[in-house]
Design a protein around this motif. Structure first.
Motif, mmCIF file in Angstrom:
data_model
loop_
_atom_site.group_PDB
_atom_site.id
_atom_site.type_symbol
_atom_site.label_atom_id
_atom_site.label_comp_id
_atom_site.label_asym_id
_atom_site.label_seq_id
_atom_site.Cartn_x
_atom_site.Cartn_y
_atom_site.Cartn_z
ATOM 1 N N ASN A 2 4.473 -17.044 3.211
ATOM 2 C CA ASN A 2 4.501 -15.689 2.680
ATOM 3 C C ASN A 2 3.754 -14.745 3.626
ATOM 4 O O ASN A 2 2.555 -14.801 3.737
ATOM 5 C CB ASN A 2 3.841 -15.684 1.280
ATOM 6 N N ARG A 3 4.509 -13.922 4.314
ATOM 7 C CA ARG A 3 3.883 -12.976 5.247
ATOM 8 C C ARG A 3 3.802 -11.619 4.584
ATOM 9 O O ARG A 3 4.757 -11.130 4.008
ATOM 10 C CB ARG A 3 4.714 -12.858 6.514
ATOM 11 N N ARG A 4 2.629 -11.016 4.724
ATOM 12 C CA ARG A 4 2.437 -9.686 4.137
ATOM 13 C C ARG A 4 2.232 -8.666 5.250
ATOM 14 O O ARG A 4 1.503 -8.911 6.192
ATOM 15 C CB ARG A 4 1.230 -9.689 3.216
ATOM 16 N N THR A 5 2.882 -7.560 5.094
ATOM 17 C CA THR A 5 2.687 -6.466 6.030
ATOM 18 C C THR A 5 1.428 -5.728 5.595
ATOM 19 O O THR A 5 1.273 -5.417 4.408
ATOM 20 C CB THR A 5 3.891 -5.493 5.966
ATOM 21 N N PRO A 6 0.517 -5.461 6.518
ATOM 22 C CA PRO A 6 -0.689 -4.731 6.117
ATOM 23 C C PRO A 6 -0.317 -3.332 5.620
ATOM 24 O O PRO A 6 0.553 -2.675 6.192
ATOM 25 C CB PRO A 6 -1.528 -4.661 7.390
ATOM 26 N N SER A 7 -0.948 -2.906 4.538
ATOM 27 C CA SER A 7 -0.629 -1.580 4.015
ATOM 28 C C SER A 7 -1.295 -0.520 4.888
ATOM 29 O O SER A 7 -2.376 -0.725 5.411
ATOM 30 C CB SER A 7 -1.085 -1.444 2.560
ATOM 31 N N VAL A 8 -0.602 0.574 5.063
ATOM 32 C CA VAL A 8 -1.109 1.681 5.865
ATOM 33 C C VAL A 8 -1.395 2.827 4.900
ATOM 34 O O VAL A 8 -0.505 3.283 4.190
ATOM 35 C CB VAL A 8 -0.072 2.112 6.931
ATOM 36 N N LEU A 9 -2.648 3.257 4.858
ATOM 37 C CA LEU A 9 -3.031 4.330 3.953
ATOM 38 C C LEU A 9 -2.792 5.672 4.634
ATOM 39 O O LEU A 9 -3.253 5.897 5.744
ATOM 40 C CB LEU A 9 -4.494 4.172 3.554
ATOM 41 N N LYS A 10 -2.050 6.531 3.966
ATOM 42 C CA LYS A 10 -1.715 7.827 4.533
ATOM 43 C C LYS A 10 -2.040 8.922 3.527
ATOM 44 O O LYS A 10 -1.985 8.706 2.324
ATOM 45 C CB LYS A 10 -0.239 7.876 4.898
ATOM 46 N N THR A 11 -2.337 10.094 4.044
ATOM 47 C CA THR A 11 -2.618 11.246 3.188
ATOM 48 C C THR A 11 -1.297 11.926 2.871
ATOM 49 O O THR A 11 -0.611 12.428 3.767
ATOM 50 C CB THR A 11 -3.584 12.213 3.897
ATOM 51 N N ARG A 12 -0.955 11.904 1.578
ATOM 52 C CA ARG A 12 0.324 12.458 1.142
ATOM 53 C C ARG A 12 0.143 13.256 -0.138
ATOM 54 O O ARG A 12 -0.666 12.894 -0.991
ATOM 55 C CB ARG A 12 1.320 11.332 0.848
ATOM 56 N N VAL A 13 0.959 14.305 -0.266
ATOM 57 C CA VAL A 13 1.087 15.032 -1.528
ATOM 58 C C VAL A 13 2.556 14.970 -1.896
ATOM 59 O O VAL A 13 3.402 14.705 -1.038
ATOM 60 C CB VAL A 13 0.588 16.494 -1.432
ATOM 61 N N ALA A 14 2.859 15.214 -3.157
ATOM 62 C CA ALA A 14 4.257 15.099 -3.578
ATOM 63 C C ALA A 14 4.569 16.039 -4.733
ATOM 64 O O ALA A 14 3.723 16.318 -5.575
ATOM 65 C CB ALA A 14 4.551 13.658 -4.007
ATOM 66 N N SER A 15 5.818 16.501 -4.734
ATOM 67 C CA SER A 15 6.360 17.180 -5.901
ATOM 68 C C SER A 15 7.159 16.121 -6.646
ATOM 69 O O SER A 15 7.138 14.947 -6.279
ATOM 70 C CB SER A 15 7.274 18.333 -5.465
#
Length: 182
Positions: A2-15
């Motif tokens: 089971n390979r996991r892709t490291p999560s990338v934290l990004k600054t996001r806003v959304a409607s």
């Protein structure tokens, strides 16, 4: 395996319909829905004239704004009620993310509460009263924050002083589990 892709934290806003990421690209934030120095907008907000407000909002988006700053700070107005009305009116017609801009916590709370998405809050600063009022709202609604590098002493005159205020804001946000990317 089971390979996991490291999560990338990004600054996001959304409607409700689109997400804007703050990265290397410039994000244009339309600031024309701020009544400071704008007599017609002040009058429209006091009169509840959402047609004028919508015209301003639509113009900014057509000219390239990716996020709209909403400020309802008009002397004599019920700012929280007005913030709710403006946020609901704009998101009924436009799908751009919104930036909730107010001096008072009640208006920030109203904007965040009636916003369908992940808002950007403009703003928090290093004053204890600002941190105590704004950070819990950002946490409750999962909002991103703009931090102003000023505190009870004013705006520091040095880069180091401003950095220290920014660091204080980030650390206070982290203490109450607001993710760093926000």
């Amino acid at each position: 395996e089971n390979r996991r892709t490291p999560s990338v934290l990004k600054t996001r806003v959304a409607s409700y319909a689109q997400t804007i990421e703050f990265d290397e690209a410039t994000v244009v934030i339309g600031e024309r829905l701020n009544p400071t120095g704008k007599k017609k907008l002040k009058e429209a907000l006091l009169a509840g004239d959402m047609d004028y407000v919508m015209k301003e909002a639509l113009t900014q988006v057509s000219e390239g704004a990716k996020v709209l700053d909403i400020n309802c700070g008009v002397p004599g107005a019920d700012e929280p009620a007005l913030m709710k009305q403006v946020v609901q009116s704009i998101q009924a017609v436009l799908d751009v993310p919104l930036q909730i801009d107010a001096a008072g916590a009640a208006a920030i709370e109203a904007g965040a509460r009636y916003y369908n998405g992940k808002p950007l809050i403009n703003s928090v600063n290093g004053k204890r009263c600002s941190l105590d009022a704004v950070l819990p709202i950002a946490k409750r609604y999962g909002a991103c924050l703009i931090g102003l590098t000023l505190d009870d002493e004013g705006i520091p005159s040095t880069v180091e002083g401003r950095f220290a205020v920014a660091e204080k804001i980030v650390n206070e946000a982290l203490k109450i589990s607001i993710p760093k990317e926000n």
